[in-house]
Write a protein that holds these residues in place. Structure first.
Motif, PDB file in Angstrom:
ATOM      1  N   ASP A  12      28.356  12.009  -0.806  1.00  0.00           N
ATOM      2  CA  ASP A  12      28.849  13.372  -0.660  1.00  0.00           C
ATOM      3  C   ASP A  12      27.681  14.312  -0.406  1.00  0.00           C
ATOM      4  O   ASP A  12      26.675  14.275  -1.106  1.00  0.00           O
ATOM      5  CB  ASP A  12      29.601  13.821  -1.926  1.00  0.00           C
ATOM      6  CG  ASP A  12      30.907  13.055  -2.115  1.00  0.00           C
ATOM      7  OD1 ASP A  12      31.387  12.484  -1.110  1.00  0.00           O
ATOM      8  OD2 ASP A  12      31.440  13.040  -3.238  1.00  0.00           O
ATOM      9  N   GLY A  13      27.811  15.167   0.586  1.00  0.00           N
ATOM     10  CA  GLY A  13      26.777  16.138   0.907  1.00  0.00           C
ATOM     11  C   GLY A  13      25.686  15.625   1.819  1.00  0.00           C
ATOM     12  O   GLY A  13      24.742  16.349   2.112  1.00  0.00           O
ATOM     13  N   ALA A  14      25.780  14.384   2.265  1.00  0.00           N
ATOM     14  CA  ALA A  14      24.745  13.831   3.157  1.00  0.00           C
ATOM     15  C   ALA A  14      24.726  14.600   4.480  1.00  0.00           C
ATOM     16  O   ALA A  14      25.768  14.963   5.019  1.00  0.00           O
ATOM     17  CB  ALA A  14      25.011  12.348   3.422  1.00  0.00           C
ATOM     18  N   LYS A  15      23.537  14.847   5.010  1.00  0.00           N
ATOM     19  CA  LYS A  15      23.390  15.609   6.242  1.00  0.00           C
ATOM     20  C   LYS A  15      23.194  14.713   7.448  1.00  0.00           C
ATOM     21  O   LYS A  15      23.264  15.182   8.573  1.00  0.00           O
ATOM     22  CB  LYS A  15      22.223  16.596   6.115  1.00  0.00           C
ATOM     23  CG  LYS A  15      22.494  17.652   5.047  1.00  0.00           C
ATOM     24  CD  LYS A  15      21.401  18.705   4.998  1.00  0.00           C
ATOM     25  CE  LYS A  15      21.717  19.762   3.946  1.00  0.00           C
ATOM     26  NZ  LYS A  15      20.670  20.783   3.851  1.00  0.00           N
ATOM     27  N   PHE A  16      22.911  13.421   7.200  1.00  0.00           N
ATOM     28  CA  PHE A  16      22.843  12.473   8.302  1.00  0.00           C
ATOM     29  C   PHE A  16      23.159  11.097   7.761  1.00  0.00           C
ATOM     30  O   PHE A  16      23.076  10.848   6.564  1.00  0.00           O
ATOM     31  CB  PHE A  16      21.477  12.493   8.991  1.00  0.00           C
ATOM     32  CG  PHE A  16      20.344  12.123   8.089  1.00  0.00           C
ATOM     33  CD1 PHE A  16      19.922  10.814   7.971  1.00  0.00           C
ATOM     34  CD2 PHE A  16      19.700  13.095   7.345  1.00  0.00           C
ATOM     35  CE1 PHE A  16      18.889  10.485   7.142  1.00  0.00           C
ATOM     36  CE2 PHE A  16      18.658  12.757   6.508  1.00  0.00           C
ATOM     37  CZ  PHE A  16      18.254  11.454   6.418  1.00  0.00           C
ATOM     38  N   CYS A  17      23.548  10.216   8.622  1.00  0.00           N
ATOM     39  CA  CYS A  17      23.953   8.867   8.228  1.00  0.00           C
ATOM     40  C   CYS A  17      22.726   8.059   7.817  1.00  0.00           C
ATOM     41  O   CYS A  17      21.743   8.008   8.549  1.00  0.00           O
ATOM     42  CB  CYS A  17      24.697   8.176   9.368  1.00  0.00           C
ATOM     43  SG  CYS A  17      25.171   6.469   8.987  1.00  0.00           S
ATOM     44  N   SER A  18      22.788   7.442   6.640  1.00  0.00           N
ATOM     45  CA  SER A  18      21.655   6.649   6.153  1.00  0.00           C
ATOM     46  C   SER A  18      21.521   5.322   6.889  1.00  0.00           C
ATOM     47  O   SER A  18      20.533   4.628   6.741  1.00  0.00           O
ATOM     48  CB  SER A  18      21.822   6.386   4.659  1.00  0.00           C
ATOM     49  OG  SER A  18      23.022   5.687   4.409  1.00  0.00           O
ATOM     50  N   ARG A  19      22.517   4.965   7.739  1.00  0.00           N
ATOM     51  CA  ARG A  19      22.433   3.709   8.482  1.00  0.00           C
ATOM     52  C   ARG A  19      22.013   3.921   9.923  1.00  0.00           C
ATOM     53  O   ARG A  19      21.077   3.297  10.407  1.00  0.00           O
ATOM     54  CB  ARG A  19      23.789   3.002   8.423  1.00  0.00           C
ATOM     55  CG  ARG A  19      23.791   1.660   9.170  1.00  0.00           C
ATOM     56  CD  ARG A  19      25.113   0.945   9.033  1.00  0.00           C
ATOM     57  NE  ARG A  19      25.080  -0.345   9.737  1.00  0.00           N
ATOM     58  CZ  ARG A  19      26.103  -1.162   9.833  1.00  0.00           C
ATOM     59  NH1 ARG A  19      27.250  -0.858   9.250  1.00  0.00           N
ATOM     60  NH2 ARG A  19      25.999  -2.295  10.489  1.00  0.00           N
ATOM     61  N   CYS A  20      22.739   4.846  10.629  1.00  0.00           N
ATOM     62  CA  CYS A  20      22.444   5.028  12.061  1.00  0.00           C
ATOM     63  C   CYS A  20      21.691   6.315  12.343  1.00  0.00           C
ATOM     64  O   CYS A  20      21.241   6.531  13.449  1.00  0.00           O
ATOM     65  CB  CYS A  20      23.734   4.984  12.874  1.00  0.00           C
ATOM     66  SG  CYS A  20      24.810   6.444  12.655  1.00  0.00           S
ATOM     67  N   GLY A  21      21.564   7.218  11.347  1.00  0.00           N
ATOM     68  CA  GLY A  21      20.803   8.450  11.534  1.00  0.00           C
ATOM     69  C   GLY A  21      21.560   9.560  12.215  1.00  0.00           C
ATOM     70  O   GLY A  21      20.996  10.614  12.473  1.00  0.00           O
ATOM     71  N   ALA A 133      15.607  18.574   7.741  1.00  0.00           N
ATOM     72  CA  ALA A 133      16.361  18.804   6.510  1.00  0.00           C
ATOM     73  C   ALA A 133      15.425  18.891   5.308  1.00  0.00           C
ATOM     74  O   ALA A 133      15.620  19.719   4.404  1.00  0.00           O
ATOM     75  CB  ALA A 133      17.385  17.690   6.312  1.00  0.00           C
ATOM     76  N   CYS A 134      14.404  18.052   5.279  1.00  0.00           N
ATOM     77  CA  CYS A 134      13.428  18.104   4.189  1.00  0.00           C
ATOM     78  C   CYS A 134      12.648  19.417   4.217  1.00  0.00           C
ATOM     79  O   CYS A 134      12.383  20.023   3.167  1.00  0.00           O
ATOM     80  CB  CYS A 134      12.465  16.930   4.291  1.00  0.00           C
ATOM     81  SG  CYS A 134      13.211  15.322   3.964  1.00  0.00           S
ATOM     82  N   MET A 135      12.272  19.867   5.409  1.00  0.00           N
ATOM     83  CA  MET A 135      11.542  21.121   5.527  1.00  0.00           C
ATOM     84  C   MET A 135      12.377  22.288   5.010  1.00  0.00           C
ATOM     85  O   MET A 135      11.881  23.159   4.285  1.00  0.00           O
ATOM     86  CB  MET A 135      11.166  21.353   6.998  1.00  0.00           C
ATOM     87  CG  MET A 135      10.204  22.520   7.227  1.00  0.00           C
ATOM     88  SD  MET A 135       8.501  22.141   6.764  1.00  0.00           S
ATOM     89  CE  MET A 135       8.167  23.389   5.531  1.00  0.00           C
ATOM     90  N   ARG A 136      13.651  22.306   5.368  1.00  0.00           N
ATOM     91  CA  ARG A 136      14.535  23.375   4.891  1.00  0.00           C
ATOM     92  C   ARG A 136      14.636  23.355   3.366  1.00  0.00           C
ATOM     93  O   ARG A 136      14.613  24.413   2.727  1.00  0.00           O
ATOM     94  CB  ARG A 136      15.923  23.238   5.513  1.00  0.00           C
ATOM     95  CG  ARG A 136      16.006  23.630   6.977  1.00  0.00           C
ATOM     96  CD  ARG A 136      17.442  23.786   7.433  1.00  0.00           C
ATOM     97  NE  ARG A 136      18.190  22.540   7.317  1.00  0.00           N
ATOM     98  CZ  ARG A 136      18.285  21.647   8.297  1.00  0.00           C
ATOM     99  NH1 ARG A 136      17.658  21.861   9.455  1.00  0.00           N
ATOM    100  NH2 ARG A 136      18.987  20.545   8.135  1.00  0.00           N
ATOM    101  N   ARG A 137      14.740  22.166   2.801  1.00  0.00           N
ATOM    102  CA  ARG A 137      14.836  22.089   1.341  1.00  0.00           C
ATOM    103  C   ARG A 137      13.562  22.618   0.690  1.00  0.00           C
ATOM    104  O   ARG A 137      13.618  23.376  -0.283  1.00  0.00           O
ATOM    105  CB  ARG A 137      15.092  20.643   0.902  1.00  0.00           C
ATOM    106  CG  ARG A 137      15.112  20.479  -0.610  1.00  0.00           C
ATOM    107  CD  ARG A 137      15.493  19.073  -1.031  1.00  0.00           C
ATOM    108  NE  ARG A 137      15.327  18.901  -2.466  1.00  0.00           N
ATOM    109  CZ  ARG A 137      16.215  19.273  -3.378  1.00  0.00           C
ATOM    110  NH1 ARG A 137      17.347  19.844  -3.005  1.00  0.00           N
ATOM    111  NH2 ARG A 137      15.991  19.080  -4.671  1.00  0.00           N
ATOM    112  N   ALA A 138      12.404  22.234   1.204  1.00  0.00           N
ATOM    113  CA  ALA A 138      11.139  22.704   0.633  1.00  0.00           C
ATOM    114  C   ALA A 138      11.048  24.225   0.674  1.00  0.00           C
ATOM    115  O   ALA A 138      10.637  24.867  -0.300  1.00  0.00           O
ATOM    116  CB  ALA A 138       9.966  22.074   1.370  1.00  0.00           C
ATOM    117  N   LEU A 139      11.448  24.817   1.793  1.00  0.00           N
ATOM    118  CA  LEU A 139      11.370  26.274   1.927  1.00  0.00           C
ATOM    119  C   LEU A 139      12.385  26.975   1.029  1.00  0.00           C
ATOM    120  O   LEU A 139      12.163  28.116   0.603  1.00  0.00           O
ATOM    121  CB  LEU A 139      11.606  26.676   3.387  1.00  0.00           C
ATOM    122  CG  LEU A 139      10.542  26.203   4.383  1.00  0.00           C
ATOM    123  CD1 LEU A 139      10.900  26.646   5.800  1.00  0.00           C
ATOM    124  CD2 LEU A 139       9.166  26.721   4.004  1.00  0.00           C
TER     125      LEU A 139
END
Length: 223
Positions: A12-21, A133-139
């Motif tokens: 739940d809440g995933a922003k991209f697929c952990s298998r195909c991206g 997505a990681c950059m947005r979270r850090a900011l």
């Protein structure tokens, strides 16, 4: 929910697929409505004795981390030992997060976030989506003075793969997007060889900071 590209089940809440991206379309969650309190038959006869039951919001449950390979677990433990802290699992990014600080050569406090995920399926677009997505979270979560006031933010967005995906390596080896007093450094770690892949070019903007950023990446991420 499930990926619309490959059908894999997603957190739940995933922003991209952990298998195909593939990026995941986010739907607005439906907020539960509290049930109307029941009124006893004699409520109007003795109002002082009637107290409606308080509405309680349901507690959100954080999904547990998915299983990882022994090689990634060993690498994650090594990073935790170097930074002397336990990683925080971020379910919406399916990654583990570390945080540390250092002072740059210009005496600016650099707030450093390290995000690590294991995903052999991420290619150019998948790696780009993960890093952004990681950059947005850090900011969004860093604390302290506004960026630029002797403060900078660095996000080391690390994709661990058993065999490095050439397309993912192509993405991380190009110059990242420009951010005001913030630095996005995507990295691919090949677990089988322990090799690191990242950008070795120096941009004109923030060129004085990049030497320290790369040196820190090597110190933290190199086995």
């Amino acid at each position: 929910m499930f990926c619309t590209q490959c059908g894999s089940q997603l957190n739940d809440g995933a922003k991209f697929c952990s298998r195909c991206g593939a990026p995941v379309a986010q739907s607005k969650p439906v907020q539960p409505q509290p049930a109307a309190p029941s009124i006893p038959n004699n409520a109007f006869e003795t109002p002082s004795t009637y107290q409606p039951a308080p509405a309680t919001a349901p507690q959100a449950q954080t999904p547990p981390p998915p299983p990882v390979s022994p090689a990634f677990q060993q690498y994650l433990d090594q990073i935790a030992q170097k930074l002397n802290q336990k990683p925080v699992y971020v379910p919406e990014l399916n990654c583990y997060q570390f945080y540390c600080e250092r002072f740059s050569a210009a005496l600016a406090k650099m707030k450093q976030f390290v995000f690590l995920t294991e995903n052999n399926a991420l290619d150019f677009q998948g790696a780009k989506a993960f890093s952004a997505a990681c950059m947005r979270r850090a900011l969004n979560i860093y604390q302290g003075l506004p960026r630029g006031f002797q403060t900078g933010v660095v996000a080391y967005n690390v994709i661990c793969q058993s065999q490095a995906n050439p397309a993912a390596c192509q993405f991380v080896q190009q110059l990242s997007d420009k951010h005001m007093a913030a630095f996005e450094m995507p990295v691919v770690v090949e677990l089988s060889s322990k090799n690191l892949f990242y950008c070795t070019k120096t941009p004109i903007w923030g060129f004085a900071m990049w030497g320290g950023i790369r040196k820190t990446a090597e110190m933290i991420l190199r086995n």
